[in-house]
Motif scaffolding. Structure first.
Motif, PDB file in Angstrom:
ATOM      1  N   MET A   1       0.854  -0.719  -0.031  1.00  0.00           N
ATOM      2  CA  MET A   1      -0.342   0.108   0.162  1.00  0.00           C
ATOM      3  C   MET A   1       1.079   1.392   0.243  1.00  0.00           C
ATOM      4  SD  MET A   1      -3.500   1.290   2.136  1.00  0.00           S
ATOM      5  CE  MET A   1      -3.793  -0.507   2.215  1.00  0.00           C
ATOM      6  N   ASP A   2       1.738   1.048   1.180  1.00  0.00           N
ATOM      7  CA  ASP A   2       2.925   2.023   0.775  1.00  0.00           C
ATOM      8  C   ASP A   2       3.569   2.320  -0.988  1.00  0.00           C
ATOM      9  OD1 ASP A   2       2.434   3.856   3.255  1.00  0.00           O
ATOM     10  OD2 ASP A   2       4.113   2.460   3.846  1.00  0.00           O
ATOM     11  N   THR A   3       4.129   1.508  -1.666  1.00  0.00           N
ATOM     12  CA  THR A   3       4.427   1.926  -2.509  1.00  0.00           C
ATOM     13  C   THR A   3       3.861   1.553  -4.548  1.00  0.00           C
ATOM     14  OG1 THR A   3       5.452  -0.797  -3.033  1.00  0.00           O
ATOM     15  CG2 THR A   3       6.356   0.908  -1.122  1.00  0.00           C
ATOM     16  N   LEU A   4       2.924   1.228  -3.988  1.00  0.00           N
ATOM     17  CA  LEU A   4       2.010   0.559  -5.200  1.00  0.00           C
ATOM     18  C   LEU A   4       1.216   1.949  -5.449  1.00  0.00           C
ATOM     19  CD1 LEU A   4       0.094  -2.285  -4.666  1.00  0.00           C
ATOM     20  CD2 LEU A   4       1.711  -1.834  -6.552  1.00  0.00           C
ATOM     21  N   PRO A   5       1.645   2.580  -6.941  1.00  0.00           N
ATOM     22  CA  PRO A   5       1.004   4.139  -7.907  1.00  0.00           C
ATOM     23  C   PRO A   5      -0.707   3.845  -7.485  1.00  0.00           C
ATOM     24  CG  PRO A   5       2.617   3.867  -8.994  1.00  0.00           C
ATOM     25  CD  PRO A   5       2.502   2.489  -8.019  1.00  0.00           C
ATOM     26  N   GLU A   6      -1.478   2.399  -8.145  1.00  0.00           N
ATOM     27  CA  GLU A   6      -2.590   1.863  -7.135  1.00  0.00           C
ATOM     28  C   GLU A   6      -3.100   2.117  -6.400  1.00  0.00           C
ATOM     29  OE1 GLU A   6      -0.568  -0.994 -11.144  1.00  0.00           O
ATOM     30  OE2 GLU A   6      -0.487   0.456  -8.584  1.00  0.00           O
ATOM     31  N   ALA A   7      -2.521   2.576  -4.966  1.00  0.00           N
ATOM     32  CA  ALA A   7      -2.681   2.706  -3.694  1.00  0.00           C
ATOM     33  C   ALA A   7      -2.720   3.485  -3.429  1.00  0.00           C
ATOM     34  CB  ALA A   7      -2.405   0.869  -2.896  1.00  0.00           C
ATOM     35  N   ARG A   8      -2.536   4.660  -3.638  1.00  0.00           N
ATOM     36  CA  ARG A   8      -2.257   5.323  -3.718  1.00  0.00           C
ATOM     37  C   ARG A   8      -3.586   5.975  -2.493  1.00  0.00           C
ATOM     38  NH1 ARG A   8       0.381   8.750  -7.568  1.00  0.00           N
ATOM     39  NH2 ARG A   8       1.246   7.339  -7.206  1.00  0.00           N
ATOM     40  N   ARG A   9      -4.717   6.403  -2.988  1.00  0.00           N
ATOM     41  CA  ARG A   9      -5.996   6.415  -2.764  1.00  0.00           C
ATOM     42  C   ARG A   9      -6.006   6.503  -1.554  1.00  0.00           C
ATOM     43  NH1 ARG A   9      -9.461   7.139  -7.806  1.00  0.00           N
ATOM     44  NH2 ARG A   9     -11.791   6.592  -6.224  1.00  0.00           N
ATOM     45  N   ILE A  10      -5.962   5.058  -1.353  1.00  0.00           N
ATOM     46  CA  ILE A  10      -6.407   3.779   0.070  1.00  0.00           C
ATOM     47  C   ILE A  10      -5.377   3.756   1.408  1.00  0.00           C
ATOM     48  CG2 ILE A  10      -8.362   2.509  -1.023  1.00  0.00           C
ATOM     49  CD1 ILE A  10      -5.963   0.312  -0.659  1.00  0.00           C
ATOM     50  N   ARG A  11      -4.098   4.621   0.758  1.00  0.00           N
ATOM     51  CA  ARG A  11      -3.330   4.988   1.419  1.00  0.00           C
ATOM     52  C   ARG A  11      -3.497   6.252   2.039  1.00  0.00           C
ATOM     53  NH1 ARG A  11      -1.185   5.985   5.183  1.00  0.00           N
ATOM     54  NH2 ARG A  11       1.307   5.656   5.986  1.00  0.00           N
ATOM     55  N   LYS A  12      -3.770   7.459   1.506  1.00  0.00           N
ATOM     56  CA  LYS A  12      -4.524   8.414   2.023  1.00  0.00           C
ATOM     57  C   LYS A  12      -5.816   8.740   3.318  1.00  0.00           C
ATOM     58  CE  LYS A  12      -2.582  10.992  -1.542  1.00  0.00           C
ATOM     59  NZ  LYS A  12      -2.690  12.152  -2.748  1.00  0.00           N
TER      60      LYS A  12
END
Length: 163
Positions: free
Chosen positions: A30-41
């Motif tokens: 989650m910290d590194t995947l660009p696709e996960a940027r929104r859920i990381r926030k």
């Protein structure tokens, strides 16, 4: 014993230590995947509590000890997330993080990885449905609530009456 029977899934995951490794790998994705940027926030900067909660939840969810309720009480996953903006993209990003975290677990058999992805899609989809329903209900309430406006004169009269 098949996955889903008793504690078979928990044991196949390597118990609490194996689940902890999975959850740490999940949040690393989650910290590194660009696709996960929104859920990381949607998570706090410090992921320690998020990691603890997910690891504890997965222990019980896989048939092991109910560690989540021991520390945090009962949980209904969709209701716990209903305030968040979660749609298909967020659900899919969460699943991608889990898929990659599972792929990184050398001790997990391939059939266990497939089983977990299939089973985890169910609560992920429930979360999406509840979140989208709640967002729709909030939008409908905003649309149906009449706007109340006050003129400058009304405010002066009210202020004088309040003296």
């Amino acid at each position: 014993m098949a996955y889903g029977d008793g504690d078979a899934t928990f044991r196949a995951c390597g118990g609490e230590a194996g689940i902890q490794r999975l959850v740490e790998a999940f949040y690393a994705e989650m910290d590194t995947l660009p696709e996960a940027r929104r859920i990381r926030k949607l998570h706090p900067a410090d992921l320690a509590v998020s990691i603890d909660k997910l690891a504890r939840f997965l222990c019980g969810w896989t048939g092991g000890p109910k560690r989540y309720s021991e520390k945090y009480g009962s949980i209904k996953i969709p209701m716990a997330h209903q305030h968040l903006p979660i749609g298909e993209a967020e659900r899919d990003a969460w699943m991608l993080c889990m898929e990659r975290a599972l792929a990184a677990q050398p001790d997990y058999p391939d059939d266990l990885k497939r089983y977990l992805l299939e089973q985890l899609f169910v609560p992920a989809e429930r979360v999406r449905v509840v979140c989208e329903r709640r967002a729709s209900e909030r939008a409908e309430r905003r649309e149906s609530t009449p706007l109340v406006t006050f003129s400058h004169e009304t405010s002066k009269e009210t202020a004088e009456e309040d003296r």
